[in-house]
Design an enzyme around this catalytic site. Sequence first.
Site, PDB file in Angstrom:
ATOM      1  N   ARG A 234      -4.831  -5.630  -1.694  1.00  0.00           N
ATOM      2  CA  ARG A 234      -3.991  -4.627  -2.337  1.00  0.00           C
ATOM      3  C   ARG A 234      -4.588  -3.318  -1.509  1.00  0.00           C
ATOM      4  O   ARG A 234      -5.495  -3.065  -1.654  1.00  0.00           O
ATOM      5  CB  ARG A 234      -3.976  -4.476  -3.878  1.00  0.00           C
ATOM      6  CG  ARG A 234      -3.125  -5.649  -4.447  1.00  0.00           C
ATOM      7  CD  ARG A 234      -1.461  -5.313  -4.442  1.00  0.00           C
ATOM      8  NE  ARG A 234      -0.777  -6.420  -5.272  1.00  0.00           N
ATOM      9  CZ  ARG A 234      -0.138  -7.063  -4.649  1.00  0.00           C
ATOM     10  NH1 ARG A 234      -0.376  -7.525  -3.293  1.00  0.00           N
ATOM     11  NH2 ARG A 234       0.449  -8.126  -5.319  1.00  0.00           N
ATOM     12  N   GLU A 263       2.846   2.159  -0.488  1.00  0.00           N
ATOM     13  CA  GLU A 263       3.790   1.514   0.612  1.00  0.00           C
ATOM     14  C   GLU A 263       5.114   1.704   0.206  1.00  0.00           C
ATOM     15  O   GLU A 263       5.388   1.773  -0.874  1.00  0.00           O
ATOM     16  CB  GLU A 263       3.718  -0.180   0.409  1.00  0.00           C
ATOM     17  CG  GLU A 263       2.309  -0.608   0.938  1.00  0.00           C
ATOM     18  CD  GLU A 263       1.821  -2.240   0.571  1.00  0.00           C
ATOM     19  OE1 GLU A 263       3.017  -2.805   0.101  1.00  0.00           O
ATOM     20  OE2 GLU A 263       0.791  -2.589   0.834  1.00  0.00           O
ATOM     21  N   HIS A 281       2.557  -5.072   5.641  1.00  0.00           N
ATOM     22  CA  HIS A 281       2.439  -5.941   4.134  1.00  0.00           C
ATOM     23  C   HIS A 281       3.009  -7.568   4.685  1.00  0.00           C
ATOM     24  O   HIS A 281       3.768  -7.810   3.860  1.00  0.00           O
ATOM     25  CB  HIS A 281       2.937  -5.552   2.965  1.00  0.00           C
ATOM     26  CG  HIS A 281       2.272  -6.099   1.628  1.00  0.00           C
ATOM     27  ND1 HIS A 281       2.064  -5.397   0.551  1.00  0.00           N
ATOM     28  CD2 HIS A 281       1.769  -7.332   1.469  1.00  0.00           C
ATOM     29  CE1 HIS A 281       1.707  -6.234  -0.380  1.00  0.00           C
ATOM     30  NE2 HIS A 281       1.367  -7.324   0.032  1.00  0.00           N
TER      31      HIS A 281
END
Length: 316
Positions: A234, A263, A281
């Site tokens: 993360r 993000e 991601h």
Amino acid sequence: MTSSNRPVVLIVARLPQHLLDLLQQNFTCHNLILDPLTDEALAAIAPQVRGIAANGEAKVGREFMARFPALEIVSVFGVGYDGVDVPAARERGIHVTHTPDVLTEDVADMAIALMLAVARNVVRADRFARSGEWKKGPFPFTTKVSGARLGIVGLGRIGQAIAQRAAAFDMQIAYHNRSRKDVPYTYVEDIVSLAREVDFLVMITPGGAGTRALVNAEVLEALGPKGFLINVARGSVVDEKALIAALQAGTIAGAGLDVFENEPNIPAELAALENVVLTPHMASGTLVTRTAMAELAFTNLQAHFSGKPVVTPVPD
């Protein structure tokens, strides 16, 4: 089941089309991403909402869940669920599910890919070859990966899959975890000591308050000017400002990052650096895996509404 007696599901995150199709075909759905509702409109449907469909980045906190008195289940598309207030859900008997296992192999693959890409300077080398710079002279030497020292923070399913792949590269493997595992790798008590002993530090620990900024300036200093950071966990587990400063100053050699603090916003200072490889991601982003994740997220909802046990509840 007719539309009038279908369970009502609230969609609170961007989800793949396959999952959206499954939800819409089987439930009465309200998609807050595609069709944001006013507070009044949301309050009007709140008493009927029995399920929430989320992803690993969605925020489903105590106050939000409290708006839905009939809520029974939160299904997370993703292995991480740190945005969901699980204790608050359990107080009300609300099930929280996620999609572990099906993405393990892809995320482990991506960790190795980022490691190779940043150590061997693959992205810059691609530009070097395409641009014609090769005609002016050879590409600078890069960093060897085989036989190097690897540190893994978080030796769960994915961490062990990364270690198995690294073993094929004859890497010396050490790890830090909340507890020791019965594995043939060296256990290190704290992350600073682990960083000091390795060439590559891979983050694959869960997110949440307990791991926020786990990689800080002290860890990066310990990793050192020949060390690389790889993050497929993360964005929150890394102090992004400290990382940028370390990359700019040469405190560490480089980083391979698939996740970020905010993000999809990546700091311009980070994007401008040549000693990083950045991906959006996408570690679990293969068609096969995302399809399996979608079907598991749906299956958890379907099982619950059919009176059956959910398939993959989050662990206690």
